[in-house]
Design an enzyme around this catalytic site. Structure first.
Site, PDB file in Angstrom:
ATOM      1  N   TYR A  25      -9.007   4.818   8.290  1.00  0.00           N
ATOM      2  CA  TYR A  25      -9.180   5.027   9.732  1.00  0.00           C
ATOM      3  C   TYR A  25     -10.204   6.141   9.875  1.00  0.00           C
ATOM      4  O   TYR A  25     -10.067   7.178   9.217  1.00  0.00           O
ATOM      5  CB  TYR A  25      -7.877   5.500  10.390  1.00  0.00           C
ATOM      6  CG  TYR A  25      -6.776   4.471  10.434  1.00  0.00           C
ATOM      7  CD1 TYR A  25      -6.016   4.167   9.308  1.00  0.00           C
ATOM      8  CD2 TYR A  25      -6.469   3.802  11.615  1.00  0.00           C
ATOM      9  CE1 TYR A  25      -4.998   3.223   9.353  1.00  0.00           C
ATOM     10  CE2 TYR A  25      -5.450   2.861  11.670  1.00  0.00           C
ATOM     11  CZ  TYR A  25      -4.715   2.577  10.536  1.00  0.00           C
ATOM     12  OH  TYR A  25      -3.706   1.647  10.581  1.00  0.00           O
TER      13      TYR A  25
ATOM     14  N   PRO B 223      -3.607  -1.470  18.944  1.00  0.00           N
ATOM     15  CA  PRO B 223      -3.396  -1.868  17.543  1.00  0.00           C
ATOM     16  C   PRO B 223      -3.538  -0.755  16.511  1.00  0.00           C
ATOM     17  O   PRO B 223      -3.246  -0.980  15.341  1.00  0.00           O
ATOM     18  CB  PRO B 223      -4.470  -2.938  17.323  1.00  0.00           C
ATOM     19  CG  PRO B 223      -5.524  -2.636  18.328  1.00  0.00           C
ATOM     20  CD  PRO B 223      -4.831  -2.058  19.509  1.00  0.00           C
TER      21      PRO B 223
ATOM     22  N   TYR C  90       4.250   5.770  10.310  1.00  0.00           N
ATOM     23  CA  TYR C  90       3.339   4.705   9.867  1.00  0.00           C
ATOM     24  C   TYR C  90       4.097   3.619   9.103  1.00  0.00           C
ATOM     25  O   TYR C  90       3.901   2.425   9.354  1.00  0.00           O
ATOM     26  CB  TYR C  90       2.231   5.318   8.997  1.00  0.00           C
ATOM     27  CG  TYR C  90       1.043   4.422   8.825  1.00  0.00           C
ATOM     28  CD1 TYR C  90       0.011   4.418   9.756  1.00  0.00           C
ATOM     29  CD2 TYR C  90       0.951   3.560   7.741  1.00  0.00           C
ATOM     30  CE1 TYR C  90      -1.088   3.579   9.614  1.00  0.00           C
ATOM     31  CE2 TYR C  90      -0.140   2.721   7.585  1.00  0.00           C
ATOM     32  CZ  TYR C  90      -1.156   2.736   8.520  1.00  0.00           C
ATOM     33  OH  TYR C  90      -2.234   1.897   8.380  1.00  0.00           O
TER      34      TYR C  90
ATOM     35  N   LYS D 269       1.508  -1.665  14.983  1.00  0.00           N
ATOM     36  CA  LYS D 269       2.947  -1.726  15.265  1.00  0.00           C
ATOM     37  C   LYS D 269       3.411  -3.013  15.952  1.00  0.00           C
ATOM     38  O   LYS D 269       4.613  -3.300  15.968  1.00  0.00           O
ATOM     39  CB  LYS D 269       3.356  -0.539  16.158  1.00  0.00           C
ATOM     40  CG  LYS D 269       3.290   0.799  15.470  1.00  0.00           C
ATOM     41  CD  LYS D 269       4.378   0.933  14.425  1.00  0.00           C
ATOM     42  CE  LYS D 269       4.171   2.116  13.525  1.00  0.00           C
ATOM     43  NZ  LYS D 269       4.636   1.915  12.155  1.00  0.00           N
TER      44      LYS D 269
ATOM     45  N   HIS E  85       0.847  -1.201   0.000  1.00  0.00           N
ATOM     46  CA  HIS E  85       0.000   0.000   0.000  1.00  0.00           C
ATOM     47  C   HIS E  85       0.874   1.240   0.000  1.00  0.00           C
ATOM     48  O   HIS E  85       1.827   1.333   0.762  1.00  0.00           O
ATOM     49  CB  HIS E  85      -0.898   0.019   1.238  1.00  0.00           C
ATOM     50  CG  HIS E  85      -2.022  -0.957   1.157  1.00  0.00           C
ATOM     51  ND1 HIS E  85      -3.188  -0.816   1.847  1.00  0.00           N
ATOM     52  CD2 HIS E  85      -2.163  -2.096   0.444  1.00  0.00           C
ATOM     53  CE1 HIS E  85      -3.997  -1.815   1.565  1.00  0.00           C
ATOM     54  NE2 HIS E  85      -3.389  -2.613   0.724  1.00  0.00           N
TER      55      HIS E  85
HETATM   56  C1  PHB Z   1      -5.265  -5.139  10.203  1.00  0.00           C
HETATM   57  O1  PHB Z   1      -5.311  -5.254   8.955  1.00  0.00           O
HETATM   58  O2  PHB Z   1      -5.567  -6.087  10.945  1.00  0.00           O
HETATM   59  C2  PHB Z   1      -4.867  -3.847  10.796  1.00  0.00           C
HETATM   60  C3  PHB Z   1      -4.396  -2.838   9.978  1.00  0.00           C
HETATM   61  C4  PHB Z   1      -4.046  -1.623  10.538  1.00  0.00           C
HETATM   62  C5  PHB Z   1      -4.154  -1.422  11.898  1.00  0.00           C
HETATM   63  C6  PHB Z   1      -4.596  -2.436  12.723  1.00  0.00           C
HETATM   64  C7  PHB Z   1      -4.956  -3.654  12.174  1.00  0.00           C
HETATM   65  O3  PHB Z   1      -3.841  -0.225  12.418  1.00  0.00           O
END
Ligand code: PHB
Ligand code: APR
Length: 396
Positions: A204, A295, A387, A299, A75
């Site tokens: 997000y 989460p 990130y 990380k 990505h």
């Molecule tokens: C996930 O794809 O499980 C995932 C992706 C980004 C995050 C947390 C979990 O910040």
């Protein structure tokens, strides 16, 4: 009594323990892994699936990235939503070409386990480590149980890669570390659904109903999360309620969320936790054994892999140069990135979760941050570089 002799005794076959074993093997250092749970249990554990650039590069270097590169999805940016407005952070552009790859953590664990066993590596499933002793001498031992019989690993070093509930942290001398922790008054309800992702990149979202995240696993499977109250039960969330809430929280003009059959549903609490010492003589802690991050930002696995890098550096120094210098610096080297990740994970969590009344002072600060990201390339760059993960040289 089964007695096994090796150079490094590893407790835990999660991402930390498996990555360590492979990396040591690459340097000709022998190890044996003990895993409390069964192979099926470990490989079925659904966790986050975001691999930083460093992590992907390490698996490529270790020759463990074939499936990851085939099936994982690179990505180049991420979407942030706030009150229905959307912005995109283009990582590649802001970080000189660094990116992330979406690939489920249990797939990483599966690949590493398969490769380790195929290469003749020693790994005992359903073999709980019971105690770690003598790590203040040159001959530490790990007592364990396997097939109802007691066993012992005699080694030069013990790596406790045994997660948050393992015995590694409990074995450190009581006064040798300080603990830091925050528990958040909410958790994440995570689902896997049989439906094509509605967005090609992660989303997000802050919404007055709470946080939501759209992620994915493949062209046919989506991974989504919702902020729920602390102590919430999965039973209160029938599939229709989940889709409705995801659709409201992730919604922006001209975009709609596709729904499909949900085949995995679970709630995880959120916490930030760490200790500031990860070594006692010949005992070393890596990954979740020493730190947990919420989460938001994905990380956890990446931090575990970064710890392993520092531990491998120290162990290679020991076996090649007979020097403890690198090992003595292990905690110091690992902590720089851990604190950075603690800060970034907390930042992402507080930016996107509903923490107070919509419209309150706390909400206004969250919105002020979002508005600032939108208008400042400098702020967006700060977020992008955290990130995708800072390169190792950045912390020297
Ligand atoms: C996930 O794809 O499980 C995932 C992706 C980004 C995050 C947390 C979990 O910040
Ligand atoms: N003996 C043997 N194995 C043990 C013991 C023990 N006494 N205690 C725990 N284990 C095993 C657990 O069963 C688990 O498989 O140690 C393993 C630890 O793995 P993880 O919990 O996955 O931790 P880690 O390898 O540090 O991975 C880092 O990244 O996304 C995050 O939190 C997530 O798993 C995560 C992590």
């Amino acid at each position: 009594m089964k007695t096994i002799k090796t150079q490094v005794g590893i407790i835990g076959a999660g991402p930390a323990g498996l990555t360590l074993a492979h990396w040591l093997k690459k340097h000709g250092i022998e190890s044996v892994i003990l895993e409390h749970r069964s192979r099926e249990y470990v490989q079925a554990r659904v966790r986050a699936g975001l691999l930083e650039q460093n992590t992907v590069d390490i698996y490529k270097y270790l020759g463990l990235a074939d499936r990851l590169l085939r099936e994982g999805q690179e990505h180049h940016g991420v979407y942030f939503n706030f009150d229905g407005q959307r912005i995109r952070i283009p990582f590649g552009e802001l970080t000189g070409g660094r990116n992330i790859t979406i690939y489920g953590q249990q797939e990483v664990v599966k690949d590493l386990t398969d490769a380790w066993l195929a290469g003749g590596g020693a790994l005992y499933f359903e073999a709980p480590a019971l105690s770690i002793e003598g790590f203040d001498t040159a001959h530490p031992i790990i007592q364990f149980e396997y097939e109802g019989e007691p066993g012992v690993i005699e080694c030069d070093f013990v790596a406790a890669c045994d997660g948050f509930h393992g015995i590694g942290r409990k074995s450190l001398p009581k006064n040798s570390f300080q603990e830091y922790s925050i528990t958040y008054p909410f958790g994440w309800l995570g689902i896997l659904a049989q439906v094509a992702p509605s967005s090609e990149e992660l989303v997000y979202a802050y919404h007055e109903n709470g946080f939501a995240l759209h992620s994915l696993r493949s062209s046919k499977v989506s991974r989504l999360y919702l902020q729920v109250e602390d102590g919430e039960q999965v039973e209160n969330w029938p599939d229709e309620r989940i889709w409705e809430e995801l659709s409201v929280r992730l919604g922006t003009e001209g975009w709609s969320l596709q729904s499909g059959p949900i085949f995995e549903k679970s709630i995880t609490p959120m916490r930030s936790y760490m200790i500031d010492n990860m070594q006692s003589e010949r005992l070393f802690l890596t990954g979740d054994a020493a730190h947990i991050v919420p989460p938001t930002g994905g990380k956890g696995l990446n931090l575990a892999v970064a710890d392993v890098k520092h531990l491998v550096d120290g162990l290679v120094d020991f076996y090649q140069n007979n020097s403890m210098r690198g090992l003595e610096d292990y905690t110091k080297n690992a902590l720089k990135r851990i604190w950075r990740a603690q800060d970034f994970s907390n930042f992402m969590t507080t930016l996107f979760h509903k923490q107070a009344e919509h419209g309150s002072y706390t909400y206004r600060l969250q919105k002020a941050k979002f508005d600032y990201i939108r208008c400042s390339k400098a702020y967006a760059t700060t977020i992008a570089e955290n990130y995708v993960g800072l390169p190792f040289e950045a912390f020297i």
